[in-house]
Design a protein around this motif. Structure first.
Motif, PDB file in Angstrom:
ATOM      1  N   TYR A 114      19.244  14.401  70.935  1.00  0.00           N
ATOM      2  CA  TYR A 114      20.181  15.223  71.718  1.00  0.00           C
ATOM      3  C   TYR A 114      20.127  16.682  71.266  1.00  0.00           C
ATOM      4  CZ  TYR A 114      24.508  16.616  74.040  1.00  0.00           C
ATOM      5  OH  TYR A 114      25.429  17.257  74.840  1.00  0.00           O
ATOM      6  N   LEU A 115      20.110  16.876  69.938  1.00  0.00           N
ATOM      7  CA  LEU A 115      20.061  18.242  69.394  1.00  0.00           C
ATOM      8  C   LEU A 115      18.727  18.922  69.715  1.00  0.00           C
ATOM      9  CD1 LEU A 115      21.800  17.866  65.934  1.00  0.00           C
ATOM     10  CD2 LEU A 115      22.525  19.338  67.790  1.00  0.00           C
ATOM     11  N   VAL A 116      17.637  18.155  69.645  1.00  0.00           N
ATOM     12  CA  VAL A 116      16.310  18.722  69.983  1.00  0.00           C
ATOM     13  C   VAL A 116      16.323  19.191  71.438  1.00  0.00           C
ATOM     14  CG1 VAL A 116      13.875  18.114  70.385  1.00  0.00           C
ATOM     15  CG2 VAL A 116      14.980  17.448  68.259  1.00  0.00           C
ATOM     16  N   MET A 117      16.906  18.359  72.303  1.00  0.00           N
ATOM     17  CA  MET A 117      16.969  18.721  73.722  1.00  0.00           C
ATOM     18  C   MET A 117      17.794  20.000  73.921  1.00  0.00           C
ATOM     19  SD  MET A 117      18.788  16.646  76.777  1.00  0.00           S
ATOM     20  CE  MET A 117      20.354  17.407  76.391  1.00  0.00           C
ATOM     21  N   LEU A 118      18.966  20.055  73.266  1.00  0.00           N
ATOM     22  CA  LEU A 118      19.821  21.245  73.415  1.00  0.00           C
ATOM     23  C   LEU A 118      19.130  22.483  72.853  1.00  0.00           C
ATOM     24  CD1 LEU A 118      23.421  20.043  72.511  1.00  0.00           C
ATOM     25  CD2 LEU A 118      22.469  20.427  74.757  1.00  0.00           C
ATOM     26  N   LYS A 119      18.442  22.314  71.743  1.00  0.00           N
ATOM     27  CA  LYS A 119      17.749  23.446  71.112  1.00  0.00           C
ATOM     28  C   LYS A 119      16.660  23.968  72.048  1.00  0.00           C
ATOM     29  CE  LYS A 119      15.036  24.771  67.095  1.00  0.00           C
ATOM     30  NZ  LYS A 119      13.849  25.128  67.839  1.00  0.00           N
ATOM     31  N   LYS A 120      15.926  23.029  72.652  1.00  0.00           N
ATOM     32  CA  LYS A 120      14.837  23.414  73.552  1.00  0.00           C
ATOM     33  C   LYS A 120      15.390  24.228  74.728  1.00  0.00           C
ATOM     34  CE  LYS A 120      11.893  21.148  76.568  1.00  0.00           C
ATOM     35  NZ  LYS A 120      11.685  19.843  77.185  1.00  0.00           N
ATOM     36  N   TRP A 121      16.462  23.730  75.301  1.00  0.00           N
ATOM     37  CA  TRP A 121      17.077  24.459  76.422  1.00  0.00           C
ATOM     38  C   TRP A 121      17.639  25.792  75.945  1.00  0.00           C
ATOM     39  CZ3 TRP A 121      16.309  23.528  81.377  1.00  0.00           C
ATOM     40  CH2 TRP A 121      15.907  22.257  81.756  1.00  0.00           C
ATOM     41  N   GLY A 122      18.207  25.803  74.750  1.00  0.00           N
ATOM     42  CA  GLY A 122      18.768  27.041  74.188  1.00  0.00           C
ATOM     43  C   GLY A 122      17.691  28.080  73.934  1.00  0.00           C
ATOM     44  N   ASP A 123      16.544  27.617  73.390  1.00  0.00           N
ATOM     45  CA  ASP A 123      15.434  28.532  73.100  1.00  0.00           C
ATOM     46  C   ASP A 123      14.885  29.169  74.380  1.00  0.00           C
ATOM     47  OD1 ASP A 123      15.403  28.300  70.358  1.00  0.00           O
ATOM     48  OD2 ASP A 123      14.037  26.575  70.346  1.00  0.00           O
ATOM     49  N   LEU A 185      20.328  19.970  62.984  1.00  0.00           N
ATOM     50  CA  LEU A 185      19.063  19.277  63.183  1.00  0.00           C
ATOM     51  C   LEU A 185      18.357  19.057  61.847  1.00  0.00           C
ATOM     52  CD1 LEU A 185      17.566  18.235  65.621  1.00  0.00           C
ATOM     53  CD2 LEU A 185      16.373  20.402  65.798  1.00  0.00           C
ATOM     54  N   LYS A 186      18.369  20.083  61.014  1.00  0.00           N
ATOM     55  CA  LYS A 186      17.744  20.005  59.693  1.00  0.00           C
ATOM     56  C   LYS A 186      18.389  18.879  58.884  1.00  0.00           C
ATOM     57  CE  LYS A 186      15.913  24.278  57.792  1.00  0.00           C
ATOM     58  NZ  LYS A 186      16.299  25.517  57.150  1.00  0.00           N
ATOM     59  N   LYS A 187      19.715  18.865  58.915  1.00  0.00           N
ATOM     60  CA  LYS A 187      20.459  17.873  58.148  1.00  0.00           C
ATOM     61  C   LYS A 187      20.118  16.456  58.634  1.00  0.00           C
ATOM     62  CE  LYS A 187      25.145  16.885  56.778  1.00  0.00           C
ATOM     63  NZ  LYS A 187      26.542  17.066  57.151  1.00  0.00           N
ATOM     64  N   ILE A 188      20.082  16.297  59.943  1.00  0.00           N
ATOM     65  CA  ILE A 188      19.792  14.978  60.504  1.00  0.00           C
ATOM     66  C   ILE A 188      18.350  14.559  60.188  1.00  0.00           C
ATOM     67  CG2 ILE A 188      19.491  13.729  62.705  1.00  0.00           C
ATOM     68  CD1 ILE A 188      22.149  14.840  63.549  1.00  0.00           C
ATOM     69  N   GLU A 189      17.424  15.519  60.270  1.00  0.00           N
ATOM     70  CA  GLU A 189      16.015  15.223  59.925  1.00  0.00           C
ATOM     71  C   GLU A 189      15.926  14.740  58.478  1.00  0.00           C
ATOM     72  OE1 GLU A 189      13.465  15.151  61.808  1.00  0.00           O
ATOM     73  OE2 GLU A 189      13.625  16.619  63.426  1.00  0.00           O
ATOM     74  N   GLU A 190      16.645  15.429  57.587  1.00  0.00           N
ATOM     75  CA  GLU A 190      16.631  15.042  56.167  1.00  0.00           C
ATOM     76  C   GLU A 190      17.164  13.627  55.986  1.00  0.00           C
ATOM     77  OE1 GLU A 190      18.835  17.947  53.926  1.00  0.00           O
ATOM     78  OE2 GLU A 190      17.351  19.501  54.390  1.00  0.00           O
ATOM     79  N   LEU A 191      18.275  13.332  56.680  1.00  0.00           N
ATOM     80  CA  LEU A 191      18.878  11.995  56.559  1.00  0.00           C
ATOM     81  C   LEU A 191      17.935  10.918  57.068  1.00  0.00           C
ATOM     82  CD1 LEU A 191      22.587  12.604  57.619  1.00  0.00           C
ATOM     83  CD2 LEU A 191      21.689  12.245  55.348  1.00  0.00           C
TER      84      LEU A 191
ATOM     85  N   ILE B  65      31.289   2.196  62.597  1.00  0.00           N
ATOM     86  CA  ILE B  65      31.919   3.348  63.262  1.00  0.00           C
ATOM     87  C   ILE B  65      32.312   4.391  62.213  1.00  0.00           C
ATOM     88  CG2 ILE B  65      33.907   4.112  64.636  1.00  0.00           C
ATOM     89  CD1 ILE B  65      33.763   1.451  66.082  1.00  0.00           C
ATOM     90  N   THR B  66      32.876   3.918  61.101  1.00  0.00           N
ATOM     91  CA  THR B  66      33.322   4.854  60.059  1.00  0.00           C
ATOM     92  C   THR B  66      32.163   5.728  59.581  1.00  0.00           C
ATOM     93  OG1 THR B  66      34.943   3.242  59.351  1.00  0.00           O
ATOM     94  CG2 THR B  66      34.483   5.012  57.806  1.00  0.00           C
ATOM     95  N   LEU B  67      31.022   5.116  59.323  1.00  0.00           N
ATOM     96  CA  LEU B  67      29.878   5.895  58.827  1.00  0.00           C
ATOM     97  C   LEU B  67      29.377   6.879  59.883  1.00  0.00           C
ATOM     98  CD1 LEU B  67      27.887   3.217  56.824  1.00  0.00           C
ATOM     99  CD2 LEU B  67      29.092   5.184  55.911  1.00  0.00           C
ATOM    100  N   ASN B  68      29.352   6.447  61.138  1.00  0.00           N
ATOM    101  CA  ASN B  68      28.892   7.362  62.191  1.00  0.00           C
ATOM    102  C   ASN B  68      29.855   8.532  62.373  1.00  0.00           C
ATOM    103  OD1 ASN B  68      26.591   5.886  62.638  1.00  0.00           O
ATOM    104  ND2 ASN B  68      27.451   4.702  64.302  1.00  0.00           N
ATOM    105  N   VAL B  69      31.155   8.247  62.258  1.00  0.00           N
ATOM    106  CA  VAL B  69      32.142   9.333  62.360  1.00  0.00           C
ATOM    107  C   VAL B  69      31.990  10.275  61.156  1.00  0.00           C
ATOM    108  CG1 VAL B  69      34.613   9.903  62.345  1.00  0.00           C
ATOM    109  CG2 VAL B  69      33.799   8.014  63.728  1.00  0.00           C
ATOM    110  N   CYS B  70      31.824   9.695  59.964  1.00  0.00           N
ATOM    111  CA  CYS B  70      31.664  10.522  58.757  1.00  0.00           C
ATOM    112  C   CYS B  70      30.442  11.427  58.892  1.00  0.00           C
ATOM    113  CB  CYS B  70      31.511   9.652  57.513  1.00  0.00           C
ATOM    114  SG  CYS B  70      33.033   8.839  57.036  1.00  0.00           S
ATOM    115  N   LEU B  71      29.417  10.916  59.506  1.00  0.00           N
ATOM    116  CA  LEU B  71      28.188  11.697  59.679  1.00  0.00           C
ATOM    117  C   LEU B  71      28.434  12.929  60.539  1.00  0.00           C
ATOM    118  CD1 LEU B  71      25.021  11.822  59.469  1.00  0.00           C
ATOM    119  CD2 LEU B  71      25.012  10.663  61.654  1.00  0.00           C
ATOM    120  N   ARG B  72      29.196  12.769  61.602  1.00  0.00           N
ATOM    121  CA  ARG B  72      29.361  13.905  62.510  1.00  0.00           C
ATOM    122  C   ARG B  72      30.597  14.748  62.204  1.00  0.00           C
ATOM    123  NH1 ARG B  72      31.146  11.552  68.419  1.00  0.00           N
ATOM    124  NH2 ARG B  72      33.355  11.494  67.980  1.00  0.00           N
ATOM    125  N   PHE B  73      31.351  14.320  61.198  1.00  0.00           N
ATOM    126  CA  PHE B  73      32.592  15.024  60.862  1.00  0.00           C
ATOM    127  C   PHE B  73      32.324  16.419  60.322  1.00  0.00           C
ATOM    128  CE2 PHE B  73      35.918  16.018  57.679  1.00  0.00           C
ATOM    129  CZ  PHE B  73      37.026  16.006  58.497  1.00  0.00           C
TER     130      PHE B  73
END
Lengths: 197, 168
Positions: A114-123, A185-191, B65-73
Protein backbone atom coordinates in the motif's frame (compact mmCIF):
# COMPACT_ATOMS: atom_id res chain seq x y z
CA UNK A 1 19.88 -16.30 34.99
CA UNK A 2 17.97 -19.34 33.75
CA UNK A 3 16.10 -18.91 30.45
CA UNK A 4 12.77 -20.00 31.93
CA UNK A 5 13.16 -17.36 34.58
CA UNK A 6 12.47 -14.80 31.85
CA UNK A 7 8.89 -16.06 31.58
CA UNK A 8 8.50 -15.97 35.36
CA UNK A 9 9.78 -12.40 35.57
CA UNK A 10 7.64 -11.29 32.64
CA UNK A 11 4.52 -12.76 34.11
CA UNK A 12 5.16 -11.23 37.50
CA UNK A 13 3.94 -7.98 35.98
CA UNK A 14 0.18 -8.55 36.28
CA UNK A 15 0.45 -7.02 39.71
CA UNK A 16 2.13 -3.95 38.33
CA UNK A 17 -0.97 -2.48 36.81
CA UNK A 18 -4.53 -3.12 37.72
CA UNK A 19 -7.13 -2.70 35.03
CA UNK A 20 -10.70 -2.02 35.99
CA UNK A 21 -13.64 -2.02 33.61
CA UNK A 22 -17.07 -0.61 33.96
CA UNK A 23 -18.51 -3.15 31.54
CA UNK A 24 -21.78 -1.57 30.48
CA UNK A 25 -20.17 1.83 30.14
CA UNK A 26 -17.29 0.35 28.16
CA UNK A 27 -19.72 -1.11 25.61
CA UNK A 28 -21.51 2.21 25.16
CA UNK A 29 -18.24 4.09 24.75
CA UNK A 30 -16.99 1.50 22.25
CA UNK A 31 -20.01 2.02 20.04
CA UNK A 32 -19.82 5.79 19.99
CA UNK A 33 -16.04 6.14 19.77
CA UNK A 34 -15.93 3.62 16.96
CA UNK A 35 -18.33 5.48 14.73
CA UNK A 36 -16.44 8.75 15.33
CA UNK A 37 -13.13 6.98 14.72
CA UNK A 38 -14.34 5.53 11.42
CA UNK A 39 -15.35 8.99 10.28
CA UNK A 40 -11.91 10.32 11.18
CA UNK A 41 -10.08 7.58 9.29
CA UNK A 42 -11.99 8.34 6.11
CA UNK A 43 -11.40 12.07 6.48
CA UNK A 44 -8.45 12.65 4.08
CA UNK A 45 -9.84 10.83 1.06
CA UNK A 46 -13.31 12.15 1.81
CA UNK A 47 -12.20 15.79 1.48
CA UNK A 48 -10.74 15.10 -1.98
CA UNK A 49 -13.87 13.21 -3.02
CA UNK A 50 -16.14 16.02 -1.89
CA UNK A 51 -13.94 18.49 -3.83
CA UNK A 52 -14.43 16.35 -6.95
CA UNK A 53 -18.18 16.07 -6.36
CA UNK A 54 -18.35 19.88 -6.28
CA UNK A 55 -15.87 20.52 -9.14
CA UNK A 56 -17.39 18.11 -11.68
CA UNK A 57 -20.89 19.70 -11.83
CA UNK A 58 -19.35 23.20 -11.77
CA UNK A 59 -17.24 22.46 -14.86
CA UNK A 60 -20.11 20.60 -16.53
CA UNK A 61 -22.06 23.82 -16.07
CA UNK A 62 -19.17 25.78 -17.66
CA UNK A 63 -19.16 23.50 -20.73
CA UNK A 64 -22.66 24.73 -21.56
CA UNK A 65 -22.66 28.27 -20.30
CA UNK A 66 -19.13 29.69 -20.82
CA UNK A 67 -19.02 31.26 -24.30
CA UNK A 68 -15.26 30.78 -24.96
CA UNK A 69 -14.19 27.68 -26.89
CA UNK A 70 -10.88 27.24 -25.07
CA UNK A 71 -12.66 27.42 -21.71
CA UNK A 72 -15.18 24.81 -22.90
CA UNK A 73 -12.34 22.47 -23.94
CA UNK A 74 -10.59 23.05 -20.57
CA UNK A 75 -13.83 22.33 -18.71
CA UNK A 76 -14.28 19.03 -20.59
CA UNK A 77 -10.69 18.06 -19.71
CA UNK A 78 -11.21 18.95 -16.04
CA UNK A 79 -14.44 16.93 -15.87
CA UNK A 80 -12.74 13.87 -17.43
CA UNK A 81 -9.79 14.23 -15.05
CA UNK A 82 -12.14 14.74 -12.07
CA UNK A 83 -14.05 11.54 -12.83
CA UNK A 84 -10.80 9.60 -13.25
CA UNK A 85 -9.44 10.99 -9.95
CA UNK A 86 -12.66 10.21 -8.11
CA UNK A 87 -12.43 6.58 -9.28
CA UNK A 88 -8.75 6.44 -8.23
CA UNK A 89 -9.61 7.74 -4.75
CA UNK A 90 -12.19 4.98 -4.38
CA UNK A 91 -9.61 2.42 -5.49
CA UNK A 92 -7.04 3.67 -2.94
CA UNK A 93 -9.63 3.59 -0.20
CA UNK A 94 -10.45 -0.01 -1.08
CA UNK A 95 -6.79 -1.08 -1.08
CA UNK A 96 -6.02 0.39 2.33
CA UNK A 97 -4.99 -2.44 4.70
CA UNK A 98 -7.71 -2.49 7.31
CA UNK A 99 -7.92 -6.18 8.06
CA UNK A 100 -6.10 -6.41 11.37
CA UNK A 101 -6.97 -10.06 11.78
CA UNK A 102 -4.36 -11.18 9.22
CA UNK A 103 -1.12 -12.67 10.42
CA UNK A 104 1.70 -10.24 11.21
CA UNK A 105 3.80 -11.00 8.12
CA UNK A 106 0.86 -10.74 5.73
CA UNK A 107 -0.12 -7.47 7.38
CA UNK A 108 3.44 -6.20 6.86
CA UNK A 109 3.36 -7.21 3.17
CA UNK A 110 -0.01 -5.56 2.69
CA UNK A 111 1.12 -2.36 4.43
CA UNK A 112 4.30 -2.30 2.34
CA UNK A 113 2.42 -2.75 -0.93
CA UNK A 114 0.00 0.00 0.00
CA UNK A 115 2.81 2.40 0.92
CA UNK A 116 4.77 1.55 -2.26
CA UNK A 117 1.66 2.33 -4.29
CA UNK A 118 1.08 5.65 -2.49
CA UNK A 119 4.74 6.59 -2.84
CA UNK A 120 4.68 5.84 -6.56
CA UNK A 121 1.63 8.03 -7.06
CA UNK A 122 3.16 10.71 -4.82
CA UNK A 123 6.44 10.70 -6.76
CA UNK A 124 4.61 11.12 -10.05
CA UNK A 125 2.02 13.61 -8.81
CA UNK A 126 3.37 16.29 -11.12
CA UNK A 127 2.28 14.29 -14.18
CA UNK A 128 -1.16 13.12 -13.12
CA UNK A 129 -2.25 15.74 -10.56
CA UNK A 130 -0.42 19.04 -10.88
CA UNK A 131 0.23 19.47 -14.63
CA UNK A 132 -3.20 18.31 -15.86
CA UNK A 133 -5.06 20.59 -13.45
CA UNK A 134 -2.78 23.62 -13.78
CA UNK A 135 -2.62 23.39 -17.58
CA UNK A 136 -6.39 22.94 -17.79
CA UNK A 137 -6.97 25.99 -15.59
CA UNK A 138 -4.51 28.04 -17.72
CA UNK A 139 -6.32 26.86 -20.86
CA UNK A 140 -9.59 27.85 -19.21
CA UNK A 141 -8.20 31.34 -18.51
CA UNK A 142 -7.04 31.76 -22.10
CA UNK A 143 -10.68 31.75 -23.22
CA UNK A 144 -11.59 35.13 -21.66
CA UNK A 145 -8.02 36.46 -22.13
CA UNK A 146 -8.05 35.99 -25.93
CA UNK A 147 -11.55 37.47 -26.10
CA UNK A 148 -10.17 40.53 -24.29
CA UNK A 149 -12.49 40.13 -21.32
CA UNK A 150 -9.79 40.37 -18.64
CA UNK A 151 -7.50 43.29 -17.87
CA UNK A 152 -3.75 42.84 -17.36
CA UNK A 153 -3.96 43.08 -13.58
CA UNK A 154 -6.58 40.33 -13.39
CA UNK A 155 -4.58 38.13 -15.77
CA UNK A 156 -1.43 38.58 -13.66
CA UNK A 157 -3.27 37.78 -10.41
CA UNK A 158 -4.90 34.66 -11.86
CA UNK A 159 -1.63 33.35 -13.29
CA UNK A 160 0.25 33.97 -10.05
CA UNK A 161 -2.45 32.24 -7.99
CA UNK A 162 -2.64 29.25 -10.37
CA UNK A 163 1.12 28.73 -10.62
CA UNK A 164 1.66 29.29 -6.88
CA UNK A 165 -0.99 26.65 -6.13
CA UNK A 166 0.83 24.24 -8.44
CA UNK A 167 4.22 24.92 -6.84
CA UNK A 168 2.77 24.63 -3.33
CA UNK A 169 1.05 21.33 -4.17
CA UNK A 170 4.28 20.00 -5.66
CA UNK A 171 6.36 20.90 -2.58
CA UNK A 172 3.69 19.61 -0.21
CA UNK A 173 3.50 16.31 -2.12
CA UNK A 174 7.28 15.86 -2.03
CA UNK A 175 7.31 16.67 1.69
CA UNK A 176 4.60 14.08 2.30
CA UNK A 177 6.50 11.38 0.44
CA UNK A 178 9.72 12.23 2.28
CA UNK A 179 8.30 12.52 5.80
CA UNK A 180 5.38 10.10 5.77
CA UNK A 181 5.83 7.37 3.17
CA UNK A 182 9.60 6.81 2.99
CA UNK A 183 10.28 6.44 6.78
CA UNK A 184 7.32 4.08 7.23
CA UNK A 185 8.29 2.09 4.18
CA UNK A 186 11.86 1.78 5.44
CA UNK A 187 10.64 0.59 8.82
CA UNK A 188 8.31 -1.98 7.28
CA UNK A 189 11.04 -3.22 4.91
CA UNK A 190 13.35 -3.70 7.91
CA UNK A 191 10.68 -5.62 9.81
CA UNK A 192 9.97 -7.88 6.84
CA UNK A 193 13.69 -8.54 6.51
CA UNK A 194 13.93 -9.51 10.19
CA UNK A 195 10.89 -11.76 9.93
CA UNK A 196 12.16 -13.49 6.80
CA UNK A 197 15.76 -14.05 7.85
CA UNK B 1 -23.89 -6.06 17.54
CA UNK B 2 -25.54 -9.00 19.32
CA UNK B 3 -25.54 -9.51 23.07
CA UNK B 4 -23.82 -12.86 22.56
CA UNK B 5 -20.91 -11.22 20.74
CA UNK B 6 -20.72 -8.55 23.41
CA UNK B 7 -20.51 -11.26 26.07
CA UNK B 8 -17.80 -13.14 24.15
CA UNK B 9 -15.82 -9.91 23.83
CA UNK B 10 -16.07 -9.04 27.51
CA UNK B 11 -15.21 -12.57 28.66
CA UNK B 12 -12.21 -12.79 26.36
CA UNK B 13 -11.14 -9.35 27.45
CA UNK B 14 -11.29 -10.29 31.10
CA UNK B 15 -9.18 -13.38 30.47
CA UNK B 16 -6.58 -11.66 28.32
CA UNK B 17 -6.49 -8.04 29.50
CA UNK B 18 -3.21 -8.35 31.41
CA UNK B 19 -1.50 -10.12 28.53
CA UNK B 20 -2.66 -7.52 26.03
CA UNK B 21 -1.61 -4.70 28.32
CA UNK B 22 1.84 -6.24 28.73
CA UNK B 23 2.26 -6.49 24.95
CA UNK B 24 1.13 -2.86 24.57
CA UNK B 25 3.61 -1.74 27.22
CA UNK B 26 6.49 -3.10 25.14
CA UNK B 27 5.55 -0.99 22.12
CA UNK B 28 4.56 2.16 23.99
CA UNK B 29 6.90 4.92 25.12
CA UNK B 30 5.45 5.46 28.58
CA UNK B 31 2.45 4.68 30.79
CA UNK B 32 0.17 7.18 29.03
CA UNK B 33 1.14 5.77 25.66
CA UNK B 34 0.41 2.26 26.95
CA UNK B 35 -3.09 3.28 27.96
CA UNK B 36 -3.72 4.95 24.59
CA UNK B 37 -2.43 1.93 22.73
CA UNK B 38 -4.47 -0.45 24.89
CA UNK B 39 -7.61 1.55 24.16
CA UNK B 40 -6.83 1.56 20.45
CA UNK B 41 -6.38 -2.22 20.61
CA UNK B 42 -9.76 -2.63 22.32
CA UNK B 43 -11.49 -0.50 19.69
CA UNK B 44 -9.95 -2.53 16.88
CA UNK B 45 -10.77 -5.86 18.53
CA UNK B 46 -14.35 -4.74 19.04
CA UNK B 47 -14.48 -3.52 15.45
CA UNK B 48 -13.28 -6.91 14.15
CA UNK B 49 -15.47 -9.02 16.46
CA UNK B 50 -18.00 -9.75 13.74
CA UNK B 51 -15.30 -11.32 11.57
CA UNK B 52 -14.09 -13.64 14.32
CA UNK B 53 -14.35 -17.26 13.30
CA UNK B 54 -13.71 -19.98 15.87
CA UNK B 55 -10.88 -21.49 13.75
CA UNK B 56 -8.33 -20.28 16.30
CA UNK B 57 -8.81 -19.47 19.97
CA UNK B 58 -10.10 -15.98 20.69
CA UNK B 59 -6.93 -15.31 22.71
CA UNK B 60 -4.70 -16.04 19.68
CA UNK B 61 -6.95 -13.90 17.52
CA UNK B 62 -6.70 -11.03 20.03
CA UNK B 63 -2.89 -11.27 20.08
CA UNK B 64 -2.88 -11.05 16.29
CA UNK B 65 -4.91 -7.84 16.27
CA UNK B 66 -2.89 -6.40 19.15
CA UNK B 67 0.41 -6.88 17.31
CA UNK B 68 -0.95 -5.41 14.08
CA UNK B 69 -2.30 -2.38 15.95
CA UNK B 70 1.01 -1.98 17.80
CA UNK B 71 2.81 -2.04 14.47
CA UNK B 72 0.82 0.82 13.02
CA UNK B 73 0.50 2.80 16.24
CA UNK B 74 1.97 6.29 16.12
CA UNK B 75 1.82 8.39 19.26
CA UNK B 76 1.39 11.63 17.32
CA UNK B 77 -1.47 10.25 15.28
CA UNK B 78 -3.01 8.76 18.34
CA UNK B 79 -3.02 12.11 20.08
CA UNK B 80 -5.16 13.37 17.21
CA UNK B 81 -7.53 10.47 17.77
CA UNK B 82 -7.49 10.88 21.51
CA UNK B 83 -10.19 13.50 21.38
CA UNK B 84 -12.39 10.85 19.77
CA UNK B 85 -11.32 7.79 21.73
CA UNK B 86 -11.85 8.50 25.38
CA UNK B 87 -12.86 5.54 27.39
CA UNK B 88 -13.38 6.59 30.94
CA UNK B 89 -14.74 3.16 31.74
CA UNK B 90 -11.18 1.84 31.81
CA UNK B 91 -8.85 2.74 34.62
CA UNK B 92 -5.32 1.49 34.83
CA UNK B 93 -4.06 2.01 38.34
CA UNK B 94 -0.39 1.83 39.18
CA UNK B 95 0.40 -0.91 41.70
CA UNK B 96 2.53 0.21 44.61
CA UNK B 97 4.95 -2.63 45.32
CA UNK B 98 5.71 -3.86 48.83
CA UNK B 99 9.31 -4.27 50.02
CA UNK B 100 9.26 -7.96 49.02
CA UNK B 101 8.15 -7.07 45.53
CA UNK B 102 11.00 -4.65 44.86
CA UNK B 103 13.49 -7.37 43.81
CA UNK B 104 11.05 -8.80 41.29
CA UNK B 105 10.07 -5.35 40.06
CA UNK B 106 13.68 -4.49 39.41
CA UNK B 107 14.22 -7.65 37.39
CA UNK B 108 11.06 -6.93 35.47
CA UNK B 109 12.20 -3.37 34.75
CA UNK B 110 15.50 -4.73 33.40
CA UNK B 111 13.71 -7.26 31.23
CA UNK B 112 11.33 -4.61 29.88
CA UNK B 113 14.11 -2.19 29.06
CA UNK B 114 15.98 -4.96 27.22
CA UNK B 115 12.85 -5.92 25.26
CA UNK B 116 12.38 -2.27 24.31
CA UNK B 117 15.82 -2.34 22.69
CA UNK B 118 14.73 -5.08 20.26
CA UNK B 119 13.20 -4.22 16.90
CA UNK B 120 9.44 -4.48 16.53
CA UNK B 121 9.44 -7.87 14.84
CA UNK B 122 11.61 -9.36 17.58
CA UNK B 123 9.37 -7.77 20.20
CA UNK B 124 6.40 -9.52 18.62
CA UNK B 125 8.09 -12.92 18.76
CA UNK B 126 9.41 -12.62 22.29
CA UNK B 127 6.30 -11.15 23.91
CA UNK B 128 4.23 -14.03 22.58
CA UNK B 129 6.84 -16.49 23.83
CA UNK B 130 6.87 -14.86 27.26
CA UNK B 131 3.08 -15.10 27.37
CA UNK B 132 3.60 -18.86 26.93
CA UNK B 133 1.83 -18.95 23.58
CA UNK B 134 2.74 -22.25 21.88
CA UNK B 135 5.12 -22.17 18.89
CA UNK B 136 2.34 -23.39 16.61
CA UNK B 137 0.12 -20.49 17.62
CA UNK B 138 3.00 -17.99 17.39
CA UNK B 139 3.65 -19.21 13.87
CA UNK B 140 -0.03 -18.70 12.98
CA UNK B 141 -0.09 -15.20 14.47
CA UNK B 142 3.13 -14.09 12.80
CA UNK B 143 2.88 -15.99 9.52
CA UNK B 144 6.17 -17.87 10.03
CA UNK B 145 7.00 -21.56 10.14
CA UNK B 146 7.30 -23.23 13.56
CA UNK B 147 10.98 -23.92 12.98
CA UNK B 148 11.61 -20.31 12.14
CA UNK B 149 9.82 -19.24 15.33
CA UNK B 150 11.96 -21.61 17.39
CA UNK B 151 15.17 -20.28 15.85
CA UNK B 152 14.10 -16.69 16.40
CA UNK B 153 13.06 -17.32 20.01
CA UNK B 154 16.42 -18.92 20.75
CA UNK B 155 18.30 -16.02 19.16
CA UNK B 156 16.25 -13.34 20.92
CA UNK B 157 16.48 -15.06 24.32
CA UNK B 158 20.26 -15.06 23.98
CA UNK B 159 20.18 -11.35 23.17
CA UNK B 160 17.93 -10.65 26.15
CA UNK B 161 20.05 -12.64 28.60
CA UNK B 162 23.18 -10.81 27.46
CA UNK B 163 21.44 -7.49 27.81
CA UNK B 164 20.11 -8.29 31.31
CA UNK B 165 23.54 -9.46 32.49
CA UNK B 166 25.05 -6.21 31.22
CA UNK B 167 22.46 -4.08 33.02
CA UNK B 168 22.67 -6.08 36.26
Amino acid sequence: MMEDELIKIWQSSPMEEQIKFDKSRLMLEMQSSLSRFNKLVKHGILIEQVAMIIAIPVFLFYIYFVPFVLSKIASILIVIWGIWYFIKLKEWKRKKPTNLTKNYLDYLYESRNYLVMLKKWGDNAIYWYILPTILSVILFLFGPILAGKLNNKMIAIMFVVTISTGVFTYIWGKWRVKTQYIPRLKKIEELIKVMEE
Amino acid sequence: MSKELEKTFLNALEQNQQKLLRICSVYAKDADDTKDLFQEVLVQIWRSMQTFESKSSIGTWMFRITLNVCLRFRSKENKKQKQFIQMDSITIAKFIPTKEDYGEQEKLAHLKSCIKKLNEAEKAVITLYLEEVRYKEISEILGLSENNVAVKVKRIKKKLLNCIIQIA
